[in-house]
Enzyme design. Structure first.
Site, short mmCIF file in Angstrom:
data_model
loop_
_atom_site.label_atom_id
_atom_site.label_comp_id
_atom_site.label_asym_id
_atom_site.label_seq_id
_atom_site.Cartn_x
_atom_site.Cartn_y
_atom_site.Cartn_z
N SER A 109 38.24 65.84 60.67
CA SER A 109 39.57 65.92 61.31
C SER A 109 40.72 66.19 60.35
O SER A 109 41.83 66.45 60.78
CB SER A 109 39.86 64.63 62.07
N LYS A 120 42.56 69.31 60.95
CA LYS A 120 43.46 69.55 62.09
C LYS A 120 44.88 70.01 61.72
O LYS A 120 45.37 70.98 62.29
CB LYS A 120 43.50 68.30 62.98
N TYR A 168 35.80 75.25 66.36
CA TYR A 168 36.24 73.89 66.00
C TYR A 168 35.15 73.15 65.22
O TYR A 168 35.42 72.52 64.20
CB TYR A 168 36.66 73.13 67.26
N TYR A 218 45.92 58.39 64.50
CA TYR A 218 45.49 58.01 65.86
C TYR A 218 46.11 56.70 66.32
O TYR A 218 47.31 56.50 66.19
CB TYR A 218 43.95 57.92 65.94
N VAL A 232 36.25 61.78 60.02
CA VAL A 232 35.07 60.92 60.09
C VAL A 232 34.07 61.21 58.97
O VAL A 232 33.09 60.48 58.82
CB VAL A 232 34.35 60.99 61.47
N1 GLN Z 1 34.25 66.79 64.09
C1 GLN Z 1 34.71 65.50 64.46
C2 GLN Z 1 34.84 65.37 65.97
O1 GLN Z 1 35.46 66.15 66.59
C3 GLN Z 1 36.01 65.20 63.83
C4 GLN Z 1 36.55 63.87 64.27
C5 GLN Z 1 37.25 63.17 63.19
O2 GLN Z 1 37.10 63.45 62.03
N2 GLN Z 1 38.03 62.15 63.56
O3 GLN Z 1 34.27 64.48 66.58
#
Ligand code: GLN
Length: 649
Positions: A64, A67, A189, A241, A259
């Site tokens: 993420s 993003k 994505y 978040y 993550v």
């Molecule tokens: N690829 C992961 C997902 O979309 C990224 C989520 C994250 O890093 N918080 O579930």
């Protein structure tokens, strides 16, 4: 062995190392396979130095943290309005993978949760999916300063299992937020999340954001500054978040976690931080990463709302021309006049980084001075300044300042609002009849002042000063001369001619009749047209010069090619004694600054008169000694001002 910053990082590293809390992300099978206790911390400065501790070169997938970078690319490709039509910028307080839209706008709440991020990916331009991915990969690489690659295994793993993201994708499609093929967008994505980075790469990506979008090591602009500000704002409010509020309060830096175990935090203008440790808390944020960021922020005082001190005065020194005169040779009457009215001309020496608050201090001070107001707190007499009787007990009423010299040589940087404020204030001052000049050899402010059309709101007919014509000087002395000339033309007897007759020249006037006769008959009257080089440094004596009209400038050009004025001579002054008396070469250049008339005693004529009238040589020496004394006195005065400390206003 590193420096003290390495030690500070080491302390934080040891502190967070104890924690074995949290679990690696299990919902993407391949992510569950990483060593859970890897741990690295990097701090990259905006000049490109990277401090590293621990596993800073171990590959991890960006997840993420991708993003904000894809969001920036979408903004660059589509423009802010088009992106705002699809993605809101409100903190959701929801987990990253919430299947939700804002009930009113029916948009994803922000680009940092998956719904917004998948939408950002759908907005990246490109002819086909391959080109779109290549543009994303290339953009991330520009932030990192090296070519990044896809981790095929993690990508395959997430593509196989990313059902929740598919649910989000189809929801977006059904609300027409995504209009392209949903599977293509989801694939893009998943790929962007599976780009491999290291902790070191992440810190440089963060430092690129801290550095207004330009990678500090490669100098490549990855994003425009305006977009960076936008993206950082969203990272500040939404990057963490459902932990965003506590994060902003405690850590106080725009941030993004993934993550994969990475977290980046950005302190604009200073540093980019990255931490890597795969065990995650219930929000999906790295446990050690969060601990480390809290500790780094606290120990290094990185909270972006931490106010260390109120803005320092931007006015380093301020003095009147009466206190600090130029090195221009002036007649006794002119000197007396300048003593008398010299408080009406002020030099403002500005310094530091000029942002709104610094410019505000400067323009307030100047506006007060132009009114002849000593209180710099306008609130005290905000009623009606004009109605105050100036004679009524106001012992601190000063004459209004008529000439201002703004010296910006010590200003390091000036924000655009600061230069607009100074430009607008200058226009106000000019319309009140104040003469304003700049000492600005590097052109830090003068371009803004020439560009008066869109910087000033004042009416254009209020004065006859050429608005585009900004009086700018490379050195203070020339500006002081200009200021003195301005005062003399305002207050002096301008009917008096500046030229003098040979017999009125002070050097001649002091001689006995006999000596005068001997000297004048040995002198030759010479005309030097404007710009003429009268003497060049290194050359042999061209004789003694008695200036009868016009101006002679002595200048030197420094190593950067900037010309500095050493002294300007006017009618009544002399130069050239030293090479003549000591038979040494000239040490500086003299040239005619206007058309000049001078009486010249050539070396040959001098040897002659030295023999016939030795007292004339004595008179020349005495004159030289007197001038040296006057110059020394002035130099001492000027040095006192140069030592003036910062002035609090
Ligand atoms: N690829 C992961 C997902 O979309 C990224 C989520 C994250 O890093 N918080 O579930």
């Amino acid at each position: 062995m590193g420096n003290v910053v390495d030690e500070l990082i080491e302390r934080v590293y040891q502190y967070a190392l104890d924690s074995r809390d949290g679990e690696v992300a299990g919902y993407i099978p391949e992510l569950a396979a990483v060593p859970p206790d890897s741990f690295g911390i990097c701090i990259a400065t905006v000049d490109g130095h990277v401090y590293e501790r621990g596993d800073t070169r171990t590959p991890l997938t960006i997840q993420s943290i991708s993003k904000p970078f894809t969001y920036a690319l979408a903004l660059a490709d589509r423009g802010r309005a088009a992106v705002a039509d699809k993605i809101d910028v409100e903190p959701s307080g929801e987990p990253f993978n919430e299947i939700s839209l804002d009930p009113t706008t029916e948009h994803p709440r922000n680009p940092m949760i998956n719904a917004g991020a998948i939408t950002s990916a759908s907005l990246v331009a490109g002819a086909d999916p391959a080109e779109r991915f290549e543009r994303i990969r290339a953009a991330y690489s520009a932030y990192a300063g090296r070519e990044l690659t896809l981790n095929e295994d993690v990508y395959q793993s997430e593509a196989r299992t990313g059902h929740r993201n598919r649910a989000i994708g189809y929801m977006l499609r059904s609300f027409d937020i995504i209009t392209d093929d949903v599977d293509d967008v989801l694939d893009l994505y998943f790929r962007q999340c599976s780009i491999d980075v290291t902790c070191r790469d992440l810190s440089l990506m963060a430092a690129t954001l801290a550095n207004n979008g330009t990678n500090p090591r490669t100098g490549v602009e990855a994003a425009e500054p305006a977009l960076v500000e936008h993206v950082l704002s969203v990272m500040a409010t939404c990057g963490m978040y459902d932990e965003a509020g506590a994060w902003l309060t405690e850590v106080g830096m725009p941030a993004k976690s993934g993550v994969g175990g990475g977290i980046i935090a950005v302190l604009p203008g200073q540093v980019g931080i990255a931490v890597y440790s795969p065990r995650l808390d219930e929000h999906g944020n790295s446990v050690r990463g969060v601990h480390s960021c809290y500790e780094l922020s606290r120990n290094l005082e990185l909270h972006f709302l931490h106010v260390t001190r109120a803005s320092r005065s931007s006015i380093r020194a301020k003095y009147a021309l009466a206190e600090s005169q130029s090195r221009m040779w002036r007649s006794d009457e002119e000197r007396a006049l300048l003593q008398d009215v010299g408080t009406r001309a002020i030099v403002y020496e500005l310094h530091g980084d000029l942002l709104f608050a610094g410019a505000e201090i400067a323009v307030r001070e100047m506006a007060n001075d132009a009114r002849g107001d000593t209180s710099n707190d306008e609130n005290a007499d905000s009623g009606n300044p004009d109605s105050a009787n100036p004679d009524l007990g106001s012992t601190d009423k000063r004459p209004a300042v008529e000439v201002m010299i703004i010296d910006v040589r010590r200003v390091d940087d000036m924000s655009s609002v600061a230069s607009k404020m100074l430009a607008a204030e200058r226009a106000h001052l000019l319309s009140r009849g104040v003469s304003v000049a700049l000492v600005d050899p590097e052109g830090i402010l003068s371009p803004a002042l020439s560009d008066t059309d869109d910087t000033t709101g004042t009416d254009k007919t209020s004065n006859d000063v050429e608005r585009g014509d900004v009086q700018t000087f490379a050195d203070l002395d020339t500006a002081l001369q200009w200021g003195e000339d301005a005062l003399i033309s305002r207050h002096g007897d301008t009917s008096r001619p500046h030229d003098i007759e040979l017999n009125d020249h002070p050097l001649i006037a002091k001689l006995s009749d006999d000596q005068r006769e001997a000297l004048t008959s040995a002198l030759e009257i010479v005309q030097f047209p404007n710009g003429d080089a009268i003497s060049v440094s290194g050359s042999k004596s061209a004789g003694l010069h008695l200036v009868l009209s016009g101006r002679v400038a002595s200048t030197l050009t420094d190593n950067r090619g900037v010309e500095h004025n050493i002294i300007t001579l006017t009618a009544g002054s002399t130069f050239g004694e030293l090479p003549l008396l000591l038979d040494v070469p000239w040490v500086n250049d003299f040239h005619a600054h206007t058309d000049v008339t001078a009486a010249v005693l050539t070396p040959d004529a001098f040897s002659e008169i030295r023999r016939s009238h030795p007292e004339v040589e004595m008179a020349l020496l005495r004159n030289l000694a007197a001038r040296t004394h006057a110059q020394l006195t002035q130099a001492v005065q000027a040095a006192k001002h140069a030592g003036a400390g910062p002035l609090r206003t």
